[in-house]
Write an enzyme that holds these catalytic residues in place. Structure first.
Site, mmCIF file in Angstrom:
data_model
loop_
_atom_site.group_PDB
_atom_site.id
_atom_site.type_symbol
_atom_site.label_atom_id
_atom_site.label_comp_id
_atom_site.label_asym_id
_atom_site.label_seq_id
_atom_site.Cartn_x
_atom_site.Cartn_y
_atom_site.Cartn_z
ATOM 1 N N CYS A 175 24.367 74.646 73.589
ATOM 2 C CA CYS A 175 23.661 75.426 74.605
ATOM 3 C C CYS A 175 22.165 75.177 74.442
ATOM 4 O O CYS A 175 21.727 74.581 73.457
ATOM 5 C CB CYS A 175 23.969 76.915 74.435
ATOM 6 S SG CYS A 175 23.326 77.550 72.885
ATOM 7 N N HIS A 194 26.502 76.804 63.398
ATOM 8 C CA HIS A 194 27.817 76.884 62.758
ATOM 9 C C HIS A 194 28.606 75.609 62.968
ATOM 10 O O HIS A 194 29.602 75.601 63.673
ATOM 11 C CB HIS A 194 28.602 78.054 63.351
ATOM 12 C CG HIS A 194 28.085 79.375 62.890
ATOM 13 N ND1 HIS A 194 28.118 80.484 63.663
ATOM 14 C CD2 HIS A 194 27.522 79.744 61.729
ATOM 15 C CE1 HIS A 194 27.589 81.502 62.996
ATOM 16 N NE2 HIS A 194 27.219 81.062 61.817
ATOM 17 N N CYS A 200 16.310 81.760 69.607
ATOM 18 C CA CYS A 200 16.503 81.485 71.034
ATOM 19 C C CYS A 200 15.696 82.503 71.852
ATOM 20 O O CYS A 200 15.750 83.705 71.565
ATOM 21 C CB CYS A 200 17.989 81.593 71.377
ATOM 22 S SG CYS A 200 18.274 81.417 73.142
ATOM 23 N N HIS A 206 27.645 89.980 62.364
ATOM 24 C CA HIS A 206 27.078 88.730 62.872
ATOM 25 C C HIS A 206 25.552 88.729 62.691
ATOM 26 O O HIS A 206 24.893 89.729 62.987
ATOM 27 C CB HIS A 206 27.433 88.564 64.358
ATOM 28 C CG HIS A 206 27.152 87.181 64.862
ATOM 29 N ND1 HIS A 206 25.877 86.765 65.179
ATOM 30 C CD2 HIS A 206 27.955 86.115 65.073
ATOM 31 C CE1 HIS A 206 25.923 85.508 65.581
ATOM 32 N NE2 HIS A 206 27.171 85.092 65.524
ATOM 33 N N GLU A 222 23.153 87.581 64.387
ATOM 34 C CA GLU A 222 22.354 87.941 65.570
ATOM 35 C C GLU A 222 22.244 89.468 65.697
ATOM 36 O O GLU A 222 21.170 90.006 65.973
ATOM 37 C CB GLU A 222 22.998 87.353 66.835
ATOM 38 C CG GLU A 222 22.186 87.639 68.091
ATOM 39 C CD GLU A 222 22.920 87.242 69.363
ATOM 40 O OE1 GLU A 222 23.368 86.080 69.473
ATOM 41 O OE2 GLU A 222 23.048 88.103 70.248
ATOM 42 N N THR A 243 24.725 88.221 72.486
ATOM 43 C CA THR A 243 24.713 87.260 73.599
ATOM 44 C C THR A 243 26.077 86.637 73.887
ATOM 45 O O THR A 243 26.318 86.161 74.985
ATOM 46 C CB THR A 243 23.717 86.121 73.313
ATOM 47 O OG1 THR A 243 24.038 85.541 72.061
ATOM 48 C CG2 THR A 243 22.298 86.619 73.320
ATOM 49 N N SER A 249 32.339 80.130 64.047
ATOM 50 C CA SER A 249 31.489 80.293 65.233
ATOM 51 C C SER A 249 32.151 81.295 66.172
ATOM 52 O O SER A 249 33.270 81.073 66.648
ATOM 53 C CB SER A 249 31.326 78.930 65.911
ATOM 54 O OG SER A 249 31.167 79.092 67.299
ATOM 55 N N SER A 302 27.772 75.303 69.551
ATOM 56 C CA SER A 302 27.160 74.585 68.431
ATOM 57 C C SER A 302 27.852 73.247 68.156
ATOM 58 O O SER A 302 27.712 72.678 67.073
ATOM 59 C CB SER A 302 27.168 75.477 67.191
ATOM 60 O OG SER A 302 28.412 76.071 67.027
HETATM 61 S S1 SF4 Z 1 21.487 83.162 73.610
HETATM 62 FE FE1 SF4 Z 1 22.766 82.088 72.158
HETATM 63 S S2 SF4 Z 1 24.319 81.074 73.430
HETATM 64 FE FE2 SF4 Z 1 22.618 81.641 74.780
HETATM 65 S S3 SF4 Z 1 21.294 79.839 74.892
HETATM 66 FE FE3 SF4 Z 1 20.546 81.183 73.259
HETATM 67 S S4 SF4 Z 1 21.515 80.435 71.391
HETATM 68 FE FE4 SF4 Z 1 22.650 79.623 73.118
#
Ligand code: SF4
Length: 282
Positions: A13, A42, A99, A127, A129, A163, A219, A265
């Site tokens: 992504c 991952h 991100c 997780h 995140e 996300t 992942s 990933s």
């Molecule tokens: S939020 Fe997560 S899945 Fe979406 S673009 Fe960013 S890293 Fe990729």
């Protein structure tokens, strides 16, 4: 030979691509061994590729081993405010490759917790995140894995999502919160990249005999693609790379329609290897 169909959206992504490119660029710029706080993504194959390029993962609890002016890259999942401050206080050069979509969630959580809202996060509490996001409201968030709540809820709530969550869980969360709390400010922060991958996997798995989902075992977005595909196509397998394709599997799918998708990933080169093997080009 199988007839192979690749999902319309599959693989790296935007956020992951950006983090990998950033790490490679920074390593070239400093021209020395650099570090990422935890594996950048991952995927073991990508981790090996990065190590060949002098980019190594280090855990937060090993951070004492680093010296002043060592370079450390924050991965796309992001980290807590405290972790960034700690790294900077140690004199490390911090490159934040979180991100931008995740940064946006962290900012919202920070802003609204300061305004007196109680934060709710839909996601997996283990997780990175989610742990990172929670760190932007002093680790005070109520975390739900599917939108169900056992506890009594406060009246002023701001809710965000990991996300990679499913829309179904998000709807559940908002509905339940609206029933249990007076004021609910909801930000649907599910990433489009995840949604389009999930939609493509859903569509493709309805029209094939077999589905191959490629991505790291740990992942979460790959695991979700697997669950979606498996619902439509009982003959769905999850592999990390082409080496895991057994002879029996390849043989048994000769002449069949095989769909392929991959987690966010998974790099293009691994997807290509799997396609080549299933098409009999290898
Ligand atoms: S939020 Fe997560 S899945 Fe979406 S673009 Fe960013 S890293 Fe990729």
């Amino acid at each position: 030979m199988s007839k192979v169909l690749l999902a319309e959206n599959a693989g790296f992504c935007f956020g992951v691509q950006r983090a990998v490119e950033e790490a490679i660029k920074i390593q070239k710029q400093y021209n020395k061994k650099i570090y990422t706080l935890g594996p950048l993504i991952h995927n073991n194959d990508v981790v090996n590729y990065l190590e060949e390029n002098n980019i190594f993962a280090i855990d937060y609890n090993e951070i004492d081993q680093l010296e002043q002016d060592d370079v450390i890259v924050i991965r796309s999942h992001g980290v807590t405010k405290k972790v960034i401050e700690d790294l900077e206080n140690r004199g490390l050069i911090v490159v934040n490759a979180t991100c931008p979509y995740v940064t946006n969630i962290q900012k919202k959580v920070n802003k609204f917790s300061e305004k007196g809202y109680n934060i709710v996060i839909l996601g997996d509490k283990k997780h990175p995140e989610v742990i990172g996001i929670n760190g932007w409201c002093n680790d005070s968030a109520i975390i739900t894995k599917d939108g169900s709540f056992d506890e009594k809820l406060p009246n002023k709530i701001c809710v965000v999502s990991q996300t990679t969550e499913k829309q179904e869980n998000w709807k559940n969360t908002v509905t339940n919160l609206s029933l249990k709390s007076k004021e609910v400010l909801a930000f649907n922060t599910i990433c489009q990249a995840t949604e389009v991958r999930q939609k493509s996997a859903d569509n493709l798995s309805k029209i094939v005999d077999t589905m191959i989902v490629i991505g790291g075992r740990n992942s979460s977005n790959t695991t979700k693609l697997y669950e979606i595909a498996k619902k439509n196509c009982s003959n769905t397998i999850h592999i990390e790379n082409a080496k895991e394709l057994t002879k029996e599997f390849i043989e048994s799918n000769k002449g069949k329609k095989v769909g392929i998708t991959a987690g966010a990933s998974t790099p293009d080169w691994i997807i290509k290897e799997v396609i080549d093997i299933m098409e009999g080009n290898n």
